[in-house]
Design a protein around this motif. Sequence first.
Motif, PDB file in Angstrom:
ATOM      1  N   TRP A  23       0.832  -1.211   0.000  1.00  0.00           N
ATOM      2  CA  TRP A  23       0.000   0.000   0.000  1.00  0.00           C
ATOM      3  C   TRP A  23       0.861   1.253   0.000  1.00  0.00           C
ATOM      4  N   CYS A  24       2.034   1.196   0.627  1.00  0.00           N
ATOM      5  CA  CYS A  24       2.874   2.394   0.739  1.00  0.00           C
ATOM      6  C   CYS A  24       3.465   2.817  -0.603  1.00  0.00           C
ATOM      7  N   ALA A  25       3.497   1.917  -1.579  1.00  0.00           N
ATOM      8  CA  ALA A  25       4.046   2.252  -2.893  1.00  0.00           C
ATOM      9  C   ALA A  25       3.212   3.312  -3.607  1.00  0.00           C
ATOM     10  N   SER A  26       1.974   3.508  -3.176  1.00  0.00           N
ATOM     11  CA  SER A  26       1.119   4.516  -3.805  1.00  0.00           C
ATOM     12  C   SER A  26       1.304   5.903  -3.183  1.00  0.00           C
ATOM     13  N   LEU A  27       2.115   5.990  -2.133  1.00  0.00           N
ATOM     14  CA  LEU A  27       2.360   7.268  -1.463  1.00  0.00           C
ATOM     15  C   LEU A  27       3.672   7.868  -1.960  1.00  0.00           C
ATOM     16  N   PRO A  28       3.846   9.193  -1.805  1.00  0.00           N
ATOM     17  CA  PRO A  28       5.105   9.814  -2.245  1.00  0.00           C
ATOM     18  C   PRO A  28       6.295   9.229  -1.485  1.00  0.00           C
ATOM     19  N   PRO A  29       7.377   8.894  -2.179  1.00  0.00           N
ATOM     20  CA  PRO A  29       8.550   8.302  -1.524  1.00  0.00           C
ATOM     21  C   PRO A  29       9.462   9.364  -0.919  1.00  0.00           C
ATOM     22  N   VAL A  30       9.010  10.018   0.141  1.00  0.00           N
ATOM     23  CA  VAL A  30       9.787  11.114   0.725  1.00  0.00           C
ATOM     24  C   VAL A  30      10.464  10.749   2.038  1.00  0.00           C
ATOM     25  N   LEU A  31      10.182   9.586   2.595  1.00  0.00           N
ATOM     26  CA  LEU A  31      10.785   9.182   3.857  1.00  0.00           C
ATOM     27  C   LEU A  31      11.494   7.850   3.707  1.00  0.00           C
ATOM     28  N   ALA A  32      12.578   7.718   4.422  1.00  0.00           N
ATOM     29  CA  ALA A  32      13.276   6.428   4.478  1.00  0.00           C
ATOM     30  C   ALA A  32      12.596   5.554   5.522  1.00  0.00           C
ATOM     31  N   VAL A  33      12.837   4.268   5.455  1.00  0.00           N
ATOM     32  CA  VAL A  33      12.333   3.357   6.481  1.00  0.00           C
ATOM     33  C   VAL A  33      12.960   3.781   7.799  1.00  0.00           C
ATOM     34  N   PRO A  34      12.190   3.819   8.879  1.00  0.00           N
ATOM     35  CA  PRO A  34      12.742   4.266  10.169  1.00  0.00           C
ATOM     36  C   PRO A  34      13.964   3.445  10.561  1.00  0.00           C
ATOM     37  N   GLU A  35      14.910   4.118  11.190  1.00  0.00           N
ATOM     38  CA  GLU A  35      16.091   3.415  11.670  1.00  0.00           C
ATOM     39  C   GLU A  35      15.715   2.598  12.898  1.00  0.00           C
ATOM     40  N   SER A  36      15.841   1.313  12.782  1.00  0.00           N
ATOM     41  CA  SER A  36      15.577   0.419  13.900  1.00  0.00           C
ATOM     42  C   SER A  36      16.249  -0.906  13.584  1.00  0.00           C
ATOM     43  N   PRO A  37      16.455  -1.728  14.596  1.00  0.00           N
ATOM     44  CA  PRO A  37      17.124  -3.000  14.341  1.00  0.00           C
ATOM     45  C   PRO A  37      16.398  -3.880  13.326  1.00  0.00           C
ATOM     46  N   VAL A  38      15.080  -3.765  13.239  1.00  0.00           N
ATOM     47  CA  VAL A  38      14.321  -4.622  12.328  1.00  0.00           C
ATOM     48  C   VAL A  38      13.760  -3.861  11.128  1.00  0.00           C
ATOM     49  N   GLY A  39      14.069  -2.567  10.985  1.00  0.00           N
ATOM     50  CA  GLY A  39      13.610  -1.802   9.829  1.00  0.00           C
ATOM     51  C   GLY A  39      12.105  -1.687   9.749  1.00  0.00           C
ATOM     52  N   GLN A  40      11.452  -1.406  10.870  1.00  0.00           N
ATOM     53  CA  GLN A  40      10.000  -1.345  10.904  1.00  0.00           C
ATOM     54  C   GLN A  40       9.455  -0.200  10.068  1.00  0.00           C
ATOM     55  N   CYS A  41       8.335  -0.434   9.431  1.00  0.00           N
ATOM     56  CA  CYS A  41       7.628   0.591   8.675  1.00  0.00           C
ATOM     57  C   CYS A  41       6.547   1.212   9.551  1.00  0.00           C
ATOM     58  N   TYR A  42       6.093   2.398   9.149  1.00  0.00           N
ATOM     59  CA  TYR A  42       4.979   3.053   9.823  1.00  0.00           C
ATOM     60  C   TYR A  42       3.655   2.524   9.283  1.00  0.00           C
ATOM     61  N   CYS A  43       2.613   2.588  10.102  1.00  0.00           N
ATOM     62  CA  CYS A  43       1.269   2.215   9.663  1.00  0.00           C
ATOM     63  C   CYS A  43       0.780   3.264   8.658  1.00  0.00           C
ATOM     64  N   PRO A  44      -0.281   2.965   7.915  1.00  0.00           N
ATOM     65  CA  PRO A  44      -0.773   3.937   6.926  1.00  0.00           C
ATOM     66  C   PRO A  44      -1.057   5.319   7.512  1.00  0.00           C
ATOM     67  N   ASP A  45      -1.699   5.397   8.665  1.00  0.00           N
ATOM     68  CA  ASP A  45      -2.031   6.703   9.244  1.00  0.00           C
ATOM     69  C   ASP A  45      -0.783   7.483   9.630  1.00  0.00           C
ATOM     70  N   CYS A  46       0.159   6.823  10.319  1.00  0.00           N
ATOM     71  CA  CYS A  46       1.373   7.516  10.745  1.00  0.00           C
ATOM     72  C   CYS A  46       2.241   7.905   9.555  1.00  0.00           C
ATOM     73  N   LEU A  47       2.330   7.040   8.556  1.00  0.00           N
ATOM     74  CA  LEU A  47       3.144   7.372   7.388  1.00  0.00           C
ATOM     75  C   LEU A  47       2.559   8.568   6.654  1.00  0.00           C
ATOM     76  N   LYS A  48       1.245   8.613   6.498  1.00  0.00           N
ATOM     77  CA  LYS A  48       0.608   9.757   5.833  1.00  0.00           C
ATOM     78  C   LYS A  48       0.864  11.045   6.616  1.00  0.00           C
ATOM     79  N   LYS A  49       0.783  10.991   7.948  1.00  0.00           N
ATOM     80  CA  LYS A  49       1.052  12.174   8.780  1.00  0.00           C
ATOM     81  C   LYS A  49       2.500  12.619   8.638  1.00  0.00           C
TER      82      LYS A  49
END
Length: 68
Positions: A32-58
């Motif tokens: 689903w995130c591929a449809s959003l603008p690619p302006v942020l990198a994956v958060p720095e964390s040991p497991v490379g966690q992504c944000y949920c749709p609401d948090c990523l949009k914010k």
Amino acid sequence: MEEQRVTRATNICPACGAAFTCGMDAGLAACWCASLPPVLAVPESPVGQCYCPDCLKKKIAASLAPPR
């Protein structure tokens, strides 16, 4: 008619703790995130966690907002 797959939550958002499905982790061709603008990198964390749709949009909206 396009076949729809039901997928269970695969990730926990590091920002809010919400459970959500990452298309890549679920084995889908696209996430689903591929449809959003690619302006942020994956958060720095040991497991490379992504944000949920609401948090990523914010976060995207905040990063695109003009500086005050």
